[in-house]
Design a protein around this motif. Structure first.
Motif, mmCIF file in Angstrom:
data_model
loop_
_atom_site.group_PDB
_atom_site.id
_atom_site.type_symbol
_atom_site.label_atom_id
_atom_site.label_comp_id
_atom_site.label_asym_id
_atom_site.label_seq_id
_atom_site.Cartn_x
_atom_site.Cartn_y
_atom_site.Cartn_z
ATOM 1 N N ASN A 152 -9.442 11.727 5.078
ATOM 2 C CA ASN A 152 -9.377 10.433 5.769
ATOM 3 C C ASN A 152 -10.691 10.049 6.442
ATOM 4 O O ASN A 152 -10.712 9.263 7.378
ATOM 5 C CB ASN A 152 -8.251 10.441 6.802
ATOM 6 C CG ASN A 152 -8.484 11.449 7.915
ATOM 7 O OD1 ASN A 152 -9.486 12.165 7.929
ATOM 8 N ND2 ASN A 152 -7.566 11.515 8.852
ATOM 9 N N PRO B 1 0.818 -1.199 0.000
ATOM 10 C CA PRO B 1 0.000 0.000 0.000
ATOM 11 C C PRO B 1 0.849 1.245 0.000
ATOM 12 O O PRO B 1 1.943 1.278 0.539
ATOM 13 C CB PRO B 1 -0.803 -0.127 1.308
ATOM 14 C CG PRO B 1 0.046 -0.996 2.175
ATOM 15 C CD PRO B 1 0.752 -1.946 1.262
ATOM 16 N N THR B 2 0.326 2.278 -0.598
ATOM 17 C CA THR B 2 1.027 3.557 -0.632
ATOM 18 C C THR B 2 0.846 4.264 0.689
ATOM 19 O O THR B 2 0.041 3.881 1.521
ATOM 20 C CB THR B 2 0.494 4.426 -1.773
ATOM 21 O OG1 THR B 2 -0.909 4.613 -1.568
ATOM 22 C CG2 THR B 2 0.726 3.741 -3.107
ATOM 23 N N ASP B 3 1.609 5.361 0.883
ATOM 24 C CA ASP B 3 1.458 6.111 2.118
ATOM 25 C C ASP B 3 0.222 6.995 2.033
ATOM 26 O O ASP B 3 -0.450 7.093 1.029
ATOM 27 C CB ASP B 3 2.703 6.951 2.418
ATOM 28 C CG ASP B 3 3.015 7.932 1.296
ATOM 29 O OD1 ASP B 3 2.124 8.137 0.445
ATOM 30 O OD2 ASP B 3 4.126 8.461 1.279
ATOM 31 N N GLN B 4 -0.053 7.694 3.161
ATOM 32 C CA GLN B 4 -1.293 8.464 3.246
ATOM 33 C C GLN B 4 -1.336 9.599 2.244
ATOM 34 O O GLN B 4 -2.364 9.890 1.651
ATOM 35 C CB GLN B 4 -1.442 9.004 4.670
ATOM 36 C CG GLN B 4 -2.772 9.729 4.896
ATOM 37 C CD GLN B 4 -2.911 10.187 6.327
ATOM 38 O OE1 GLN B 4 -2.060 9.896 7.139
ATOM 39 N NE2 GLN B 4 -3.968 10.893 6.627
ATOM 40 N N VAL C 242 -2.320 8.287 -1.088
ATOM 41 C CA VAL C 242 -3.742 7.978 -1.136
ATOM 42 C C VAL C 242 -4.551 9.239 -1.372
ATOM 43 O O VAL C 242 -5.480 9.277 -2.159
ATOM 44 C CB VAL C 242 -4.180 7.292 0.184
ATOM 45 C CG1 VAL C 242 -5.687 7.136 0.215
ATOM 46 C CG2 VAL C 242 -3.499 5.939 0.298
ATOM 47 N N MET D 161 -5.675 -0.861 -3.323
ATOM 48 C CA MET D 161 -4.675 -0.218 -2.454
ATOM 49 C C MET D 161 -5.333 0.796 -1.527
ATOM 50 O O MET D 161 -4.952 0.923 -0.358
ATOM 51 C CB MET D 161 -3.606 0.452 -3.316
ATOM 52 C CG MET D 161 -2.694 -0.518 -4.041
ATOM 53 S SD MET D 161 -1.262 0.299 -4.792
ATOM 54 C CE MET D 161 -2.074 1.291 -6.031
ATOM 55 N N TYR D 162 -6.326 1.524 -2.039
ATOM 56 C CA TYR D 162 -7.021 2.518 -1.221
ATOM 57 C C TYR D 162 -7.731 1.852 -0.045
ATOM 58 O O TYR D 162 -7.633 2.311 1.104
ATOM 59 C CB TYR D 162 -8.026 3.267 -2.090
ATOM 60 C CG TYR D 162 -8.819 4.317 -1.358
ATOM 61 C CD1 TYR D 162 -8.264 5.564 -1.068
ATOM 62 C CD2 TYR D 162 -10.126 4.069 -0.949
ATOM 63 C CE1 TYR D 162 -8.989 6.527 -0.396
ATOM 64 C CE2 TYR D 162 -10.857 5.024 -0.271
ATOM 65 C CZ TYR D 162 -10.281 6.248 -0.002
ATOM 66 O OH TYR D 162 -11.002 7.195 0.671
ATOM 67 N N GLU E 164 -7.018 -1.016 1.344
ATOM 68 C CA GLU E 164 -6.014 -1.540 2.272
ATOM 69 C C GLU E 164 -5.435 -0.428 3.126
ATOM 70 O O GLU E 164 -5.190 -0.599 4.326
ATOM 71 C CB GLU E 164 -4.916 -2.238 1.474
ATOM 72 C CG GLU E 164 -3.952 -3.050 2.335
ATOM 73 C CD GLU E 164 -2.981 -3.874 1.503
ATOM 74 O OE1 GLU E 164 -2.058 -4.452 2.076
ATOM 75 O OE2 GLU E 164 -3.179 -3.920 0.266
ATOM 76 N N ASN E 165 -5.220 0.726 2.539
ATOM 77 C CA ASN E 165 -4.705 1.866 3.300
ATOM 78 C C ASN E 165 -5.703 2.341 4.339
ATOM 79 O O ASN E 165 -5.319 2.775 5.427
ATOM 80 C CB ASN E 165 -4.351 3.004 2.342
ATOM 81 C CG ASN E 165 -2.936 2.913 1.834
ATOM 82 O OD1 ASN E 165 -2.004 3.323 2.505
ATOM 83 N ND2 ASN E 165 -2.773 2.340 0.654
ATOM 84 N N GLN F 114 -4.958 2.672 8.222
ATOM 85 C CA GLN F 114 -5.132 3.967 8.872
ATOM 86 C C GLN F 114 -6.007 3.841 10.108
ATOM 87 O O GLN F 114 -5.759 4.495 11.132
ATOM 88 C CB GLN F 114 -5.752 4.957 7.893
ATOM 89 C CG GLN F 114 -5.828 6.376 8.431
ATOM 90 C CD GLN F 114 -6.341 7.335 7.379
ATOM 91 O OE1 GLN F 114 -6.311 7.045 6.204
ATOM 92 N NE2 GLN F 114 -6.828 8.469 7.823
#
Length: 488
Positions: A427, A2-5, A8, A62-63, A65-66, A70
């Motif tokens: 978020n 996953p990418t970082d915040q 995202v 990915m979104y 999963e992030n 989070q």
């Protein structure tokens, strides 16, 4: 992985931007504004759409999963803050800690985490307006009503004035809707736009509504509705217009065509006035004080001031280097603030008809997503740089208060009665602050409450006792909240 915040946030913003562009292009083709057909064969078109669909599916995975990661980080952060503040008793063996040494290590880790996320330590203020919430955030801020019906993300929510206030919503499904606040019933659906409806605002004194769209136009239409039959209809058929949030599951499944079969809904297909003049999507519009003029903000980097009666452009406001993201008018004076992706927002003064002045506010490091007027000659701005700032019009060089956050900020709102800022985040959270930058509360959010995707906008309704705050998001939800604020 996953990418970082931050990634995202950018991905989500880009998806919304692409969707609005597609709506704008589709609207242009329907109006005969396209310059010619593509020379690509149909097979290439089909292949490209298939590939882009696969890419979008990967990003959605990915979104999701992030978001799960989070939630875990936020839960751990709250536990650390609770231990640090002494709210959790230091019981031996609790949470895997078996002694004072373990607690000291955790307290130290909590302090380091606070420093990493740059959370400022605010001192209590001693001003005249001090507010306290009824109990904790989960009891003092309650989800009261759920307005369901939009088939795509909801960009903006607005509240009318008067004895029977209405709730207005603007959606990416190319519709604008009016709702009865007390029952949650959809009473009117406007279908006159050809592109995504990006904003909605009620006239200050008349039964008129102003909407802006990705089809490069702004529309003025009548909002006259009859509420009593709809109250009876909700009692008989609550499924079509649910009034509670118990059925919120956060899924992104296609929702049923809620309200389509409701014979009591008024459908408006054409505007009373159509305002043109922009070459790009109109991202926001608002009435000036008195309702004789209005302002529009567009992706073509300009804002237009229109005369409502003649539909003529009175002023074209230029100066921003990149696309505009929002505009807002002062409720009682002829002042307008425009926000832009060029990291600035501008204050335009039309109080003198012979000349209009402009002031540029510089202080953000990323796109300014919104700016709203507050009481006492103040302006509150929000940005994708994860900060909100409070400015005094008498000293515009530096902000008088700063709010740091862990996520991008969207269209915020300020309660002119209680001086409370409602900040919607990328978020999925909504946080409340006072004008001194002190955090007051966070709206409750779990699997059955709150938003489950990006929160796009908030709006206060200071005249209501049942729902005094509304929010909307990219999860198609519109939620009515009751925020218990007591002056102390």
């Amino acid at each position: 992985m996953p990418t970082d915040q931050g990634s995202v946030k950018k991905t989500t913003k880009q998806r919304l931007s692409i969707q609005r562009m597609r709506d704008n292009e589709a609207a242009g083709r329907q109006r005969g504004l396209d310059t010619g057909d593509s020379i690509l064969p149909q097979a290439y078109h089909t292949r490209l759409f298939k590939l882009f669909g696969q890419i979008e599916h990967e990003f959605e995975g990915m979104y999701a999963e992030n978001l799960q990661l989070q939630d875990k980080v936020e839960a751990l952060t709250e536990k650390l803050e609770a231990f640090q503040s002494g709210k959790v008793p230091s019981v031996e063996g609790a949470d895997g800690f078996d002694g004072p040494a373990r607690l000291s290590v955790r307290s130290k880790a909590s302090t380091q985490l606070s420093n990493l996320i740059m959370k400022p330590k605010y001192k209590p203020t001693t001003g005249k307006n001090v507010f306290s919430f009824k109990g904790a955030s989960t009891s003092g801020c309650q989800q009261m009503r759920h307005f369901r019906g939009h088939r795509d993300g909801v960009w903006e929510v607005s509240v009318s004035r008067g004895d029977m206030p209405l709730l207005g919503t603007a959606g990416a499904d190319r519709t604008a809707r009016l709702w009865c606040i007390e029952t949650g019933a959809c009473v009117l659906e406007y279908v006159g736009h050809l592109g995504s409806v990006n904003s909605i605002r009620f006239h200050p004194t008349e039964s008129l509504v102003l909407t802006s769209s990705g089809d490069s136009t702004a529309h003025i239409w009548k909002s006259t509705v009859t509420l009593p039959p709809l109250i009876h209809q909700v009692t008989d058929n609550s499924k079509s217009c649910p009034s509670s949030g118990d059925d919120v599951d956060g899924s992104d499944k296609e929702e049923p065509d809620v309200g389509v079969e409701n014979e009591n809904i008024v459908y408006v297909k054409s505007p009373q006035s159509q305002l043109e003049g922009h070459s790009g999507a109109i991202i926001a519009a608002d009435w000036l004080a008195g309702g004789k003029q209005l302002v529009t903000a567009s992706w073509d980097r300009t804002a237009n001031l229109y005369d409502v009666d003649t539909r003529a452009i009175v002023h074209t406001l230029t100066g921003h280097d990149q696309q505009l993201t929002h505009c807002c008018a002062h409720p009682s004076q002829k002042l307008v603030v425009t926000s832009s992706a060029d990291t600035t927002f501008r204050l335009w003064d039309f109080r003198d008809p012979s000349i209009h002045s402009v002031n540029v506010f510089q202080g953000h490091t990323d796109s300014v997503t919104s700016a709203a007027f507050a009481s006492g000659d103040k302006i509150v701005s929000g940005s994708d740089d994860r900060s909100a700032k409070v400015w005094d019009l008498k000293n515009m060089r530096t902000p008088i208060a700063m709010i740091r956050s862990d996520s991008g900020i969207n269209r915020l709102s300020v309660s002119l009665t209680n001086n409370v800022i409602a900040i919607p985040h990328d978020n999925r959270h909504i946080r409340l602050y006072d004008l001194n930058g002190v955090r007051l509360a966070r709206m409750p959010r779990n699997n059955r409450m709150g938003h489950h995707r990006m929160v796009c906008c908030t709006a206060w309704n200071d005249e209501s006792s049942s729902c005094n705050l509304f929010s909307c998001g990219f999860d198609r939800q519109v939620i009515g909240w009751k925020v218990g604020i007591l002056a102390t």
